[in-house]
Design an enzyme around this catalytic site. Structure first.
Site, PDB file in Angstrom:
ATOM      1  N   ARG A  65       0.865  -1.179   0.000  1.00 47.67           N
ATOM      2  CA  ARG A  65       0.000   0.000   0.000  1.00 47.67           C
ATOM      3  C   ARG A  65       0.899   1.226   0.000  1.00 47.67           C
ATOM      4  O   ARG A  65       2.112   1.117   0.090  1.00 47.67           O
ATOM      5  CB  ARG A  65      -1.035  -0.008   1.139  1.00 47.67           C
ATOM      6  CG  ARG A  65      -0.690  -0.661   2.417  1.00 47.67           C
ATOM      7  CD  ARG A  65       0.404   0.001   3.202  1.00 47.67           C
ATOM      8  NE  ARG A  65       0.191   1.423   3.349  1.00 47.67           N
ATOM      9  CZ  ARG A  65       1.132   2.315   3.586  1.00 47.67           C
ATOM     10  NH1 ARG A  65       2.418   1.933   3.706  1.00 47.67           N
ATOM     11  NH2 ARG A  65       0.881   3.589   3.713  1.00 47.67           N
ATOM     12  N   ARG A 105      -7.258  -0.444  -6.985  1.00 44.29           N
ATOM     13  CA  ARG A 105      -7.603   0.618  -6.022  1.00 44.29           C
ATOM     14  C   ARG A 105      -7.799   1.924  -6.816  1.00 44.29           C
ATOM     15  O   ARG A 105      -7.040   2.187  -7.751  1.00 44.29           O
ATOM     16  CB  ARG A 105      -6.508   0.800  -4.943  1.00 44.29           C
ATOM     17  CG  ARG A 105      -6.469  -0.363  -3.950  1.00 44.29           C
ATOM     18  CD  ARG A 105      -5.572  -0.067  -2.768  1.00 44.29           C
ATOM     19  NE  ARG A 105      -6.204   0.830  -1.806  1.00 44.29           N
ATOM     20  CZ  ARG A 105      -5.552   1.356  -0.753  1.00 44.29           C
ATOM     21  NH1 ARG A 105      -4.274   1.087  -0.565  1.00 44.29           N
ATOM     22  NH2 ARG A 105      -6.180   2.162   0.087  1.00 44.29           N
ATOM     23  N   GLN A 216      -1.929   2.367   9.881  1.00 46.15           N
ATOM     24  CA  GLN A 216      -0.647   2.515   9.172  1.00 46.15           C
ATOM     25  C   GLN A 216       0.389   3.221  10.054  1.00 46.15           C
ATOM     26  O   GLN A 216       1.582   2.972   9.950  1.00 46.15           O
ATOM     27  CB  GLN A 216      -0.838   3.343   7.885  1.00 46.15           C
ATOM     28  CG  GLN A 216      -1.516   2.614   6.745  1.00 46.15           C
ATOM     29  CD  GLN A 216      -3.017   2.801   6.764  1.00 46.15           C
ATOM     30  OE1 GLN A 216      -3.616   3.094   7.806  1.00 46.15           O
ATOM     31  NE2 GLN A 216      -3.643   2.630   5.618  1.00 46.15           N
ATOM     32  N   ASP A 257      -2.046  10.925  -2.178  1.00 41.16           N
ATOM     33  CA  ASP A 257      -2.440   9.894  -3.147  1.00 41.16           C
ATOM     34  C   ASP A 257      -2.796  10.500  -4.485  1.00 41.16           C
ATOM     35  O   ASP A 257      -2.739   9.846  -5.523  1.00 41.16           O
ATOM     36  CB  ASP A 257      -3.612   9.072  -2.609  1.00 41.16           C
ATOM     37  CG  ASP A 257      -3.121   8.150  -1.509  1.00 41.16           C
ATOM     38  OD1 ASP A 257      -2.968   8.625  -0.359  1.00 41.16           O
ATOM     39  OD2 ASP A 257      -2.832   6.982  -1.817  1.00 41.16           O
TER      40      ASP A 257
HETATM   41  O1  MRU Z   1      -4.498   3.179   2.154  1.00 40.80           O
HETATM   42  P1  MRU Z   1      -3.019   3.403   2.019  1.00 40.80           P
HETATM   43  O2  MRU Z   1      -2.225   2.866   3.153  1.00 40.80           O
HETATM   44  O3  MRU Z   1      -2.512   2.975   0.667  1.00 40.80           O
HETATM   45  O4  MRU Z   1      -2.875   4.991   2.069  1.00 40.80           O
HETATM   46  C1  MRU Z   1      -1.595   5.552   2.027  1.00 40.80           C
HETATM   47  C2  MRU Z   1      -1.599   7.021   2.133  1.00 40.80           C
HETATM   48  O5  MRU Z   1      -2.618   7.668   2.229  1.00 40.80           O
HETATM   49  C3  MRU Z   1      -0.266   7.698   2.021  1.00 40.80           C
HETATM   50  O6  MRU Z   1      -0.227   8.864   2.787  1.00 40.80           O
HETATM   51  C4  MRU Z   1      -0.001   8.066   0.554  1.00 40.80           C
HETATM   52  O7  MRU Z   1      -0.270   6.977  -0.271  1.00 40.80           O
HETATM   53  C5  MRU Z   1       1.379   8.517   0.343  1.00 40.80           C
HETATM   54  S1  MRU Z   1       2.568   7.216   0.554  1.00 40.80           S
HETATM   55  C6  MRU Z   1       4.077   7.859   0.160  1.00 40.80           C
END
Ligand code: MRU
Length: 365
Positions: A65, A105, A216, A257
């Site tokens: 992720r 995703r 996370q 993202d």
């Molecule tokens: O759902 P996730 O764990 O994929 O979300 C990750 C995030 O929101 C991070 O902040 C983003 O992807 C940046 S990672 C360098």
């Protein structure tokens, strides 16, 4: 599934001498190994994948992720599809894999950016063996470029924070989600900046939001920082306001993202609340992301597709109920922070201060 403990090893020939720390993915030519992030910090278990479908499923299930790591994995997924393709329909087979990976995703634009790069290479190939070789090379390039971008962003960020010259005092920062080596090709985006602050002895401490519901922050960021002996204090998401009120934290540093043409930012749910808190407490709010996260095709954050995940992520934890059975749940896993609440967006191409459409277009137009 191949489970083994392989601490701190790098991706063989891909290694960059400037970073030899934790990694989340390793390419072996005929397989992609992913560190299973669902199991951290309790277990360090690597999963070996030999098909694009396996990679798509791993992205969906969050074995891997973080926006950049999702894009890199998808690129390797296409390279794996090319290895498996055969006969006259080889191009159609690879295109089908691209579609499957693209459906894994919806929010992180790095996924679609990487797939588009792979498709462009594919469109140029006339023979299967040419496609196999060139698609693998492109995936490796995407991986390497991401690590290089992270190292560059950290340099720009310290400059933009006014910490790269003179005799600055160490600062405390707060971060959300995981934006480190686990979420990228290595080093990290927001966490890369934090890593650099630590390397330069400019970091007092990092407050890490636990980042409900998937954790996370507690499961990944705290693990990653402790491994590298970077001073971290874990806090419940709801404690952020009280921490900022103490006055010690100077910057909130987060990843992204998707960043749209007007500077709006989609990131892990809870990021928007932090930006509001930062403005109230006069704390700097910085977004750090590679240019592969910038989507100039979307005018504003309102156009970003926001992923909603299963309510079970809120209702229970590893099968243990946390809420009444069957309660209705709203579980958007990202939110959009308006550009007006952001002080700095830092990418490997440079920084945009007080982002708006003009500033974004000057750098990414
Ligand atoms: O759902 P996730 O764990 O994929 O979300 C990750 C995030 O929101 C991070 O902040 C983003 O992807 C940046 S990672 C360098």
């Amino acid at each position: 599934m191949n489970s083994s403990i392989k601490p701190r090893s790098l991706h063989g020939p891909l290694s960059d001498p400037r970073y030899t720390g934790t990694v989340a993915l390793r390419w072996h030519g005929n397989s992609l190994e992913l560190l299973d992030q669902r199991l951290l910090p309790a277990q360090e278990c690597w999963i070996a994948l030999e098909s694009a479908s396996g990679v798509a499923q791993s992205i969906q299930d969050m074995v891997v992720r973080g926006a950049p790591a999702i894009g890199i994995s998808a690129a390797y997924g296409v390279a794996l599809a090319a290895r498996k393709a055969e006969g006259e329909g080889w191009q159609a087979e690879i295109k089908m894999a691209v579609r499957e990976l693209g459906a894994s995703r919806p929010t992180a634009v790095n996924l679609f950016w990487a797939l588009q790069r792979m498709e462009q290479v594919l469109a140029d190939c006339v023979a299967l063996n040419e496609a196999q070789e060139r698609l693998e090379r492109e995936a490796v390039a995407i991986h390497q470029e991401d690590l290089a971008a992270n190292l560059a962003m950290a340099t720009y960020a310290l400059e933009a924070m006014g910490l790269s010259s003179g005799n600055p005092s160490p600062v405390s920062v707060l971060t959300h989600c995981n934006t480190g080596a686990l979420a990228t090709g290595g080093y990290g985006t927001a966490l890369g900046v934090i890593r650099r602050l630590h390397e330069k002895q400019l970091l007092k401490q990092v407050y890490a939001d636990e980042t409900r519901p998937w954790l996370q922050g507690s499961r990944l960021t705290a693990w990653e920082l402790m491994r590298d002996e970077i001073p971290v204090t874990l806090n419940a998401d709801g404690a952020a306001a009280a921490i900022l009120a103490e006055g010690e934290v100077r910057w909130i540093i987060v990843g992204a993202d998707r960043i749209t043409a007007n500077g709006d930012v989609a990131n892990k749910i809870g990021t928007y609340s932090l930006a509001v808190l930062a403005r109230h407490h006069k704390v700097g709010f910085m977004v750090v992301a590679p240019s592969s996260t910038v989507d100039m095709a979307l005018k504003s954050g309102a156009e970003i597709p926001i992923e909603e995940r299963d309510g079970a992520e809120i209702r229970e934890m590893r099968g243990v109920p946390l809420a009444p059975e069957g309660v209705k749940v709203f579980n958007p896993v990202f939110d959009v922070t308006p550009a007006t609440l952001i002080d700095l967006i830092v990418t490997e191409k440079g920084a945009v201060r007080n982002p708006d459409a003009a500033g974004m277009s000057a750098l990414f137009g």
